[in-house]
Design a protein around this motif. Structure first.
Motif, PDB file in Angstrom:
ATOM      1  N   LYS A  11      34.085  19.964  35.181  1.00  0.00           N
ATOM      2  CA  LYS A  11      33.654  21.355  35.051  1.00  0.00           C
ATOM      3  C   LYS A  11      34.492  22.148  34.044  1.00  0.00           C
ATOM      4  CE  LYS A  11      31.686  21.387  39.569  1.00  0.00           C
ATOM      5  NZ  LYS A  11      30.519  22.027  39.977  1.00  0.00           N
ATOM      6  N   ILE A  12      35.460  21.490  33.437  1.00  0.00           N
ATOM      7  CA  ILE A  12      36.297  22.163  32.444  1.00  0.00           C
ATOM      8  C   ILE A  12      35.614  22.079  31.086  1.00  0.00           C
ATOM      9  CG2 ILE A  12      38.514  22.119  31.242  1.00  0.00           C
ATOM     10  CD1 ILE A  12      39.730  21.027  33.821  1.00  0.00           C
ATOM     11  N   THR A  13      35.576  23.191  30.385  1.00  0.00           N
ATOM     12  CA  THR A  13      34.969  23.216  29.052  1.00  0.00           C
ATOM     13  C   THR A  13      36.049  23.395  28.001  1.00  0.00           C
ATOM     14  OG1 THR A  13      34.682  25.608  29.059  1.00  0.00           O
ATOM     15  CG2 THR A  13      32.873  24.283  29.994  1.00  0.00           C
ATOM     16  N   VAL A  14      35.709  23.010  26.790  1.00  0.00           N
ATOM     17  CA  VAL A  14      36.625  23.226  25.673  1.00  0.00           C
ATOM     18  C   VAL A  14      36.881  24.723  25.501  1.00  0.00           C
ATOM     19  CG1 VAL A  14      36.922  22.982  23.174  1.00  0.00           C
ATOM     20  CG2 VAL A  14      35.996  21.078  24.520  1.00  0.00           C
ATOM     21  N   LYS A  15      35.857  25.521  25.707  1.00  0.00           N
ATOM     22  CA  LYS A  15      36.005  26.968  25.590  1.00  0.00           C
ATOM     23  C   LYS A  15      37.022  27.495  26.604  1.00  0.00           C
ATOM     24  CE  LYS A  15      33.446  31.357  25.631  1.00  0.00           C
ATOM     25  NZ  LYS A  15      34.663  32.083  25.574  1.00  0.00           N
ATOM     26  N   SER A  18      40.475  26.410  25.500  1.00  0.00           N
ATOM     27  CA  SER A  18      40.896  27.152  24.308  1.00  0.00           C
ATOM     28  C   SER A  18      41.263  28.590  24.658  1.00  0.00           C
ATOM     29  CB  SER A  18      39.789  27.146  23.259  1.00  0.00           C
ATOM     30  OG  SER A  18      39.480  25.828  22.874  1.00  0.00           O
ATOM     31  N   ASP A  19      40.450  29.221  25.487  1.00  0.00           N
ATOM     32  CA  ASP A  19      40.746  30.599  25.910  1.00  0.00           C
ATOM     33  C   ASP A  19      42.077  30.663  26.651  1.00  0.00           C
ATOM     34  OD1 ASP A  19      38.360  31.383  24.783  1.00  0.00           O
ATOM     35  OD2 ASP A  19      37.302  31.628  26.709  1.00  0.00           O
ATOM     36  N   LYS A  20      42.293  29.729  27.574  1.00  0.00           N
ATOM     37  CA  LYS A  20      43.523  29.703  28.365  1.00  0.00           C
ATOM     38  C   LYS A  20      44.745  29.472  27.469  1.00  0.00           C
ATOM     39  CE  LYS A  20      45.566  28.945  32.509  1.00  0.00           C
ATOM     40  NZ  LYS A  20      45.767  29.962  33.468  1.00  0.00           N
ATOM     41  N   ALA A  21      44.605  28.606  26.463  1.00  0.00           N
ATOM     42  CA  ALA A  21      45.721  28.285  25.571  1.00  0.00           C
ATOM     43  C   ALA A  21      45.918  29.332  24.474  1.00  0.00           C
ATOM     44  CB  ALA A  21      45.509  26.911  24.941  1.00  0.00           C
ATOM     45  N   GLY A  22      44.919  30.153  24.266  1.00  0.00           N
ATOM     46  CA  GLY A  22      45.035  31.173  23.226  1.00  0.00           C
ATOM     47  C   GLY A  22      44.711  30.665  21.830  1.00  0.00           C
ATOM     48  N   TYR A  23      43.950  29.581  21.752  1.00  0.00           N
ATOM     49  CA  TYR A  23      43.531  29.019  20.467  1.00  0.00           C
ATOM     50  C   TYR A  23      42.011  29.050  20.389  1.00  0.00           C
ATOM     51  CZ  TYR A  23      48.260  27.108  20.253  1.00  0.00           C
ATOM     52  OH  TYR A  23      49.612  26.969  20.227  1.00  0.00           O
ATOM     53  N   ASN A  24      41.510  28.880  19.164  1.00  0.00           N
ATOM     54  CA  ASN A  24      40.050  28.794  19.070  1.00  0.00           C
ATOM     55  C   ASN A  24      39.615  27.337  19.255  1.00  0.00           C
ATOM     56  OD1 ASN A  24      40.028  27.438  16.518  1.00  0.00           O
ATOM     57  ND2 ASN A  24      40.368  29.390  15.496  1.00  0.00           N
ATOM     58  N   ARG A  25      38.333  27.160  19.477  1.00  0.00           N
ATOM     59  CA  ARG A  25      37.799  25.823  19.754  1.00  0.00           C
ATOM     60  C   ARG A  25      38.012  24.861  18.589  1.00  0.00           C
ATOM     61  NH1 ARG A  25      31.902  26.644  21.465  1.00  0.00           N
ATOM     62  NH2 ARG A  25      31.981  24.393  21.496  1.00  0.00           N
ATOM     63  N   ALA A  26      37.959  25.370  17.372  1.00  0.00           N
ATOM     64  CA  ALA A  26      38.142  24.500  16.195  1.00  0.00           C
ATOM     65  C   ALA A  26      39.529  23.852  16.223  1.00  0.00           C
ATOM     66  CB  ALA A  26      37.946  25.303  14.913  1.00  0.00           C
ATOM     67  N   THR A  27      40.522  24.595  16.656  1.00  0.00           N
ATOM     68  CA  THR A  27      41.876  24.037  16.750  1.00  0.00           C
ATOM     69  C   THR A  27      41.902  22.898  17.767  1.00  0.00           C
ATOM     70  OG1 THR A  27      42.834  26.175  16.177  1.00  0.00           O
ATOM     71  CG2 THR A  27      44.297  24.571  17.225  1.00  0.00           C
ATOM     72  N   PHE A  28      41.244  23.093  18.900  1.00  0.00           N
ATOM     73  CA  PHE A  28      41.164  22.033  19.908  1.00  0.00           C
ATOM     74  C   PHE A  28      40.558  20.772  19.293  1.00  0.00           C
ATOM     75  CE2 PHE A  28      38.955  19.532  23.062  1.00  0.00           C
ATOM     76  CZ  PHE A  28      39.871  19.440  24.099  1.00  0.00           C
ATOM     77  N   TYR A  31      42.465  18.169  17.265  1.00  0.00           N
ATOM     78  CA  TYR A  31      43.330  17.232  17.962  1.00  0.00           C
ATOM     79  C   TYR A  31      42.596  16.318  18.948  1.00  0.00           C
ATOM     80  CZ  TYR A  31      47.005  20.141  16.069  1.00  0.00           C
ATOM     81  OH  TYR A  31      47.827  20.811  15.216  1.00  0.00           O
ATOM     82  N   PHE A  32      41.525  16.795  19.546  1.00  0.00           N
ATOM     83  CA  PHE A  32      40.841  16.052  20.596  1.00  0.00           C
ATOM     84  C   PHE A  32      39.326  16.071  20.385  1.00  0.00           C
ATOM     85  CE2 PHE A  32      44.595  18.185  22.367  1.00  0.00           C
ATOM     86  CZ  PHE A  32      45.361  17.070  22.677  1.00  0.00           C
ATOM     87  N   ALA A  33      38.672  14.985  20.778  1.00  0.00           N
ATOM     88  CA  ALA A  33      37.220  14.901  20.652  1.00  0.00           C
ATOM     89  C   ALA A  33      36.521  15.719  21.738  1.00  0.00           C
ATOM     90  CB  ALA A  33      36.771  13.443  20.727  1.00  0.00           C
ATOM     91  N   ASP A  34      37.119  15.727  22.934  1.00  0.00           N
ATOM     92  CA  ASP A  34      36.545  16.455  24.069  1.00  0.00           C
ATOM     93  C   ASP A  34      37.609  16.588  25.149  1.00  0.00           C
ATOM     94  OD1 ASP A  34      36.657  13.906  25.295  1.00  0.00           O
ATOM     95  OD2 ASP A  34      34.533  13.538  24.943  1.00  0.00           O
ATOM     96  N   VAL A  35      37.228  17.121  26.282  1.00  0.00           N
ATOM     97  CA  VAL A  35      38.165  17.326  27.392  1.00  0.00           C
ATOM     98  C   VAL A  35      38.705  15.987  27.897  1.00  0.00           C
ATOM     99  CG1 VAL A  35      38.357  18.193  29.764  1.00  0.00           C
ATOM    100  CG2 VAL A  35      37.087  19.504  28.058  1.00  0.00           C
ATOM    101  N   TYR A  36      37.856  14.975  27.923  1.00  0.00           N
ATOM    102  CA  TYR A  36      38.289  13.652  28.394  1.00  0.00           C
ATOM    103  C   TYR A  36      39.312  13.028  27.447  1.00  0.00           C
ATOM    104  CZ  TYR A  36      34.536  14.196  31.708  1.00  0.00           C
ATOM    105  OH  TYR A  36      33.731  14.681  32.714  1.00  0.00           O
ATOM    106  N   ASP A  37      39.174  13.274  26.174  1.00  0.00           N
ATOM    107  CA  ASP A  37      40.146  12.792  25.200  1.00  0.00           C
ATOM    108  C   ASP A  37      41.509  13.448  25.447  1.00  0.00           C
ATOM    109  OD1 ASP A  37      41.048  11.356  22.930  1.00  0.00           O
ATOM    110  OD2 ASP A  37      40.617  13.068  21.617  1.00  0.00           O
ATOM    111  N   LEU A  38      41.509  14.721  25.744  1.00  0.00           N
ATOM    112  CA  LEU A  38      42.748  15.426  26.099  1.00  0.00           C
ATOM    113  C   LEU A  38      43.347  14.808  27.360  1.00  0.00           C
ATOM    114  CD1 LEU A  38      44.847  17.729  26.029  1.00  0.00           C
ATOM    115  CD2 LEU A  38      43.154  19.156  27.221  1.00  0.00           C
ATOM    116  N   TYR A  39      42.530  14.570  28.355  1.00  0.00           N
ATOM    117  CA  TYR A  39      42.986  13.971  29.606  1.00  0.00           C
ATOM    118  C   TYR A  39      43.625  12.602  29.353  1.00  0.00           C
ATOM    119  CZ  TYR A  39      42.903  12.246  34.389  1.00  0.00           C
ATOM    120  OH  TYR A  39      43.264  11.724  35.601  1.00  0.00           O
TER     121      TYR A  39
END
Length: 171
Positions: A11-15, A18-28, A31-39
């Motif tokens: 249920k976690i979105t890139v948006k 990104s909002d929580k980290a204070g960055y825009n989605r493009a920055t995410f 570095y990562f393809a999706d939330v699972y890649d970050l995980y």
């Protein structure tokens, strides 16, 4: 990572990340393809840290004290990551990776017989028990301190699980 403590990864979105980290989605996405890649990156990071800690202390003179110190150090330093990884129902990949690495590493470093199937079963039993116990501890909101948990695991592995359980039986 704080977001994942309260929200399942599905249920976690890139948006929201990104909002929580204070960055825009493009920055995410740089570095990562999706939330699972970050995980997966978090899993790899924690795995490497655990591996380095174990390799640095494998042949400590006082094995019992070393076990407790290493365990508590790893659990304390990486607790927030472990909470996320081990609470995830899909953490089998991480636990399998850790168990496989430790089994092979201990066989080599402790000069255990490579072809003894019973040694492999013993290591699998031990590592599975430790990982499951830590997962249980994290799910139960740390109902004992890290040091108490480490001492408990050390006692269970050195004195045996069944003798300890049987000693608590009321007749």
């Amino acid at each position: 990572m704080d977001l994942n403590r309260h929200t399942p990864i599905e249920k976690i979105t890139v948006k929201s990340l990104s909002d929580k980290a204070g960055y825009n989605r493009a920055t995410f996405y740089n570095y990562f393809a999706d939330v699972y890649d970050l995980y997966e990156s978090v899993e790899l990071y924690v795995f490497r840290k655990i591996k380095a800690k174990i390799e640095a202390n494998i042949r400590h003179v006082d094995a019992q004290q070393n076990y407790i110190e290493n365990f508590t150090s790893i659990a304390f330093q990486y607790k927030s990551y472990l909470e996320i990884i081990l609470r995830n129902p899909n953490s089998d990949y991480f636990t399998t990776q850790v168990k496989t690495y430790l089994t092979n590493y201990w066989i080599q470093e402790l000069d255990l017989p490579k072809n003894d199937i019973k040694v492999q079963y013993q290591l699998n039993f031990y590592l599975s028990a430790v990982m499951a116990t830590v997962s249980h501890w994290l799910r139960n909101q740390n109902d004992m301190t890290i040091t108490e948990l480490a001492a408990f695991l050390q006692t269970m592995s050195s004195q045996g699980i069944l003798p300890n359980i049987l000693s608590k039986m009321t007749k």
